[in-house]
Design an enzyme around this catalytic site. Structure first.
Site, mmCIF file in Angstrom:
data_model
loop_
_atom_site.group_PDB
_atom_site.id
_atom_site.type_symbol
_atom_site.label_atom_id
_atom_site.label_comp_id
_atom_site.label_asym_id
_atom_site.label_seq_id
_atom_site.Cartn_x
_atom_site.Cartn_y
_atom_site.Cartn_z
ATOM 1 N N ASN A 1 7.765 2.752 -11.502
ATOM 2 C CA ASN A 1 6.450 2.887 -10.892
ATOM 3 C C ASN A 1 5.599 1.624 -11.032
ATOM 4 O OD1 ASN A 1 3.961 4.558 -10.005
ATOM 5 N ND2 ASN A 1 3.371 3.764 -12.012
ATOM 6 N N GLY B 1 4.817 1.655 -15.900
ATOM 7 C CA GLY B 1 3.459 1.736 -15.355
ATOM 8 C C GLY B 1 2.924 3.153 -15.425
ATOM 9 N N TYR C 1 3.080 -8.405 -0.220
ATOM 10 C CA TYR C 1 3.192 -7.071 -0.816
ATOM 11 C C TYR C 1 4.145 -6.214 0.009
ATOM 12 C CZ TYR C 1 2.053 -2.340 -2.289
ATOM 13 O OH TYR C 1 2.146 -1.038 -2.726
ATOM 14 N N LYS D 1 7.963 -4.681 -1.080
ATOM 15 C CA LYS D 1 8.338 -3.274 -1.029
ATOM 16 C C LYS D 1 9.493 -3.041 -0.052
ATOM 17 C CE LYS D 1 5.382 -1.454 -3.956
ATOM 18 N NZ LYS D 1 5.827 -0.867 -5.241
ATOM 19 N N GLY E 1 1.079 13.861 -24.647
ATOM 20 C CA GLY E 1 2.145 14.145 -25.596
ATOM 21 C C GLY E 1 3.401 13.379 -25.270
ATOM 22 N N ALA F 1 6.431 -7.217 2.064
ATOM 23 C CA ALA F 1 7.776 -7.790 1.983
ATOM 24 C C ALA F 1 8.465 -7.404 0.690
ATOM 25 C CB ALA F 1 7.700 -9.312 2.108
#
Length: 236
Positions: A78, A9, A140, A144, A47, A142
């Site tokens: 991520n 991500g 969400y 994490k 880059g 839960a």
């Protein structure tokens, strides 16, 4: 010494800032993501090298391995986000689909990528958690929370090889796509009022913490959740 860093991500927000921070050291950085055009632009800007990969898809994660060297020094998981935004919430079938979507995006993406890369890792794994993992809400939060608990397994498994595994859990952070345009001025003021610093977190704040956890200074720090939220949530 040049290291190889993989950031899932990595095309936008915290992922991009993290990739940029490692590139400033001269490290070789590989960023992944699902949107080929956005990924290609970020890779060119920084880059870095971009590889299209949906981290929730085992086949795509396996194909990612074919593009990577035999040694990967740091993995930053991520990829993820709150998949509930914009989804309907009526009925048990939809409820099940919504919960599975957040678990896939925030937990299984990290599980698949870490498991695939584990034999090649040398230094550190850093997972992106959330303040929501300590106090909700819903699927969400839960997902994490589960990520933070699973991190302990990763730390125990990789620790004997000298590899650390930690979670960085941001609070309200500006310049990300997290709220998908749904953050109202009133909600923003509430989030700011909850902090002790009375400011938004910046993506560079989170990237700096991730960079530290991958440094020699953090070699005896593992199995932890580091909250970066301006004091909106305090731990002891």
């Amino acid at each position: 010494m040049t290291r190889v860093i993989v950031v899932t991500g990595g095309a936008t927000g915290i992922g991009r800032a993290t990739a940029e921070r490692f590139r400033a050291d001269g490290d070789e950085v590989v960023i992944t993501g699902r949107r080929e055009d956005v990924l290609a632009k970020t890779a060119a800007d920084l880059g870095a090298r971009g590889v299209v990969c949906d981290a929730t898809d085992p086949a795509q994660v396996e194909r990612l391995l074919d593009t990577l060297p035999d040694q990967v020094d740091v993995l930053v998981n991520n990829a993820g986000g709150n998949t509930d935004f914009g989804r309907p919430d009526a009925g048990l079938e939809q409820l099940k689909a919504n919960w599975l979507a957040n678990l896939e995006a925030n937990l299984l993406s990290a599980v698949l990528t870490t498991t695939a890369l584990a034999p090649r890792l040398t230094t550190a794994v850093v997972h992106l958690g959330s303040i929501a993992g300590a106090r909700g809400p819903g699927s969400y939060g839960a997902s994490k929370a589960a990520l933070a608990l699973w991190n302990q397994d990763v730390a125990a498994e990789l620790g004997p090889r000298g590899i650390t595994s930690n979670v960085v859990a941001p609070g309200f952070t500006a310049e990300t796509e997290f709220f998908q345009g749904r953050l109202t001025p009133e909600r923003r003021e509430t989030l700011l009022a909850a902090t002790m610093t009375k400011r938004e977190g910046q993506v560079e704040d989170i990237a700096g913490t991730i960079h530290f956890l991958a440094s020699p200074a953090a070699r005896h720090l593992t199995g932890q959740v580091l909250h970066v939220n301006g004091g909106a949530l305090v731990t002891r």
